[in-house]
Each structure stands twice: as C-alpha cells, then as structure tokens.
Scaffold this motif. Structure first.
Motif, PDB file in Angstrom:
ATOM      1  N   VAL A   2       0.849  -1.185   0.000  1.00 25.45           N
ATOM      2  CA  VAL A   2       0.000   0.000   0.000  1.00 25.45           C
ATOM      3  C   VAL A   2       0.889   1.241   0.000  1.00 25.45           C
ATOM      4  N   PRO A   3       0.688   2.158  -0.945  1.00 26.83           N
ATOM      5  CA  PRO A   3       1.518   3.356  -0.977  1.00 26.83           C
ATOM      6  C   PRO A   3       1.313   4.224   0.249  1.00 26.83           C
ATOM      7  N   GLY A  26       1.777   0.333   6.664  1.00 25.95           N
ATOM      8  CA  GLY A  26       2.629  -0.831   6.551  1.00 25.95           C
ATOM      9  C   GLY A  26       4.094  -0.590   6.850  1.00 25.95           C
ATOM     10  N   ILE A  27       4.439   0.610   7.221  1.00 24.34           N
ATOM     11  CA  ILE A  27       5.800   0.964   7.602  1.00 24.34           C
ATOM     12  C   ILE A  27       5.753   1.687   8.934  1.00 24.34           C
ATOM     13  N   PHE A  31      11.383   3.261  12.730  1.00 24.24           N
ATOM     14  CA  PHE A  31      12.466   2.324  12.479  1.00 24.24           C
ATOM     15  C   PHE A  31      13.125   2.518  11.123  1.00 24.24           C
ATOM     16  N   GLU A  32      12.718   3.516  10.384  1.00 28.19           N
ATOM     17  CA  GLU A  32      13.163   3.690   9.014  1.00 28.19           C
ATOM     18  C   GLU A  32      13.757   5.066   8.791  1.00 28.19           C
ATOM     19  N   THR A  33      14.675   5.128   7.833  1.00 26.30           N
ATOM     20  CA  THR A  33      15.057   6.410   7.279  1.00 26.30           C
ATOM     21  C   THR A  33      14.028   6.786   6.219  1.00 26.30           C
ATOM     22  N   MET A  34      13.421   7.936   6.387  1.00 31.96           N
ATOM     23  CA  MET A  34      12.366   8.377   5.493  1.00 31.96           C
ATOM     24  C   MET A  34      12.849   9.535   4.636  1.00 31.96           C
ATOM     25  N   ARG A 103       8.218   0.922  -0.396  1.00 32.72           N
ATOM     26  CA  ARG A 103       6.813   0.972  -0.778  1.00 32.72           C
ATOM     27  C   ARG A 103       6.676   1.466  -2.202  1.00 32.72           C
ATOM     28  N   PRO A 104       5.566   1.107  -2.845  1.00 34.59           N
ATOM     29  CA  PRO A 104       5.329   1.700  -4.162  1.00 34.59           C
ATOM     30  C   PRO A 104       5.065   3.198  -4.030  1.00 34.59           C
ATOM     31  N   TRP A 105       5.321   3.902  -5.115  1.00 29.15           N
ATOM     32  CA  TRP A 105       5.057   5.333  -5.112  1.00 29.15           C
ATOM     33  C   TRP A 105       3.565   5.607  -5.013  1.00 29.15           C
ATOM     34  N   GLY A 106       3.216   6.550  -4.164  1.00 32.25           N
ATOM     35  CA  GLY A 106       1.840   6.982  -4.070  1.00 32.25           C
ATOM     36  C   GLY A 106       1.528   8.041  -5.104  1.00 32.25           C
TER      37      GLY A 106
END
Length: 115
Positions: A2-3, A26-27, A31-34, A103-106
C-alpha cells in the motif's frame, strides 16, 4: 504494497510556505530512514530531504536552508516544512523510505509556486 499518503501541497506565490505530511501504511517510520522526493515536470524524481530513525537529517542543496524535515513517531507521520518557495520548486512531492524504496510510489502531493 500500500503506498504512503502525501498531503499538504497547494498553490503559493514565490516566497510562500507549505507544510507537507506523509502518513504511513505498513511501515513503522520510527524504524526507518524516510525521505521526501519530488518530481518536477519533465524531470526525474529526486530526493529533497531525509530523516533517519535517529533523527539525523539530510537536505538536497537546492532546498537546504529553506526546508525542515521532521517526524512524529506517535502519529507515524513525516513532515516537510517548506519556506521561501521558488517557482523551481513546482513539482509533485512524494515520500518513501530512503535509500531503498520499501513501498510503491503513491500519488504524491502537488506543489505549485508562482512567480
């Protein structure tokens, strides 16, 4: 799968400001570099700014000093405050992980800056 969902774009005059928001699905952003990315008309998508799980930030030269990336872990959102906007900033702005795109691009959010 899900984008992510971007919002906050709009139409502003040169020198104006916008605050972009990215909501995760879903992320777990903490915990992530955004990253915030943009795609100008006829140009490739490019990184605007990133923020690590440790809150270390990085800015592209073309936006350094004019933008601030931040995160709100409680709300699982990443923000991009953009000031002193220029017509050259006109683009669709996207968010995703960085540097690996998890993730896919939104659909992104459109920023249009008039002179």
């Amino acid at each position: 799968q899900v984008p992510l969902v971007e919002s906050g774009g709009g139409f502003v005059q040169a020198g104006g400001s916008l605050r972009l928001s990215c909501e995760g699905f879903g992320i777990v952003f903490r915990f992530e570099t955004m990253g915030w990315y943009r795609q100008r008309p006829g140009k490739q998508r490019e990184l605007v700014a990133s923020i690590g799980s440790d809150s270390v930030t990085h800015y592209a030269d073309f936006v350094k000093g004019r933008s601030t990336i931040s995160r709100d872990n409680a709300k699982n959102i990443v923000l991009l405050q953009m000031d002193s906007l220029k017509p050259e900033d006109t683009a669709v702005y996207y968010c995703n992980t960085y540097p690996i795109l998890a993730r896919p691009w939104g659909q992104g959010t459109q920023v249009t800056v008039a002179s």
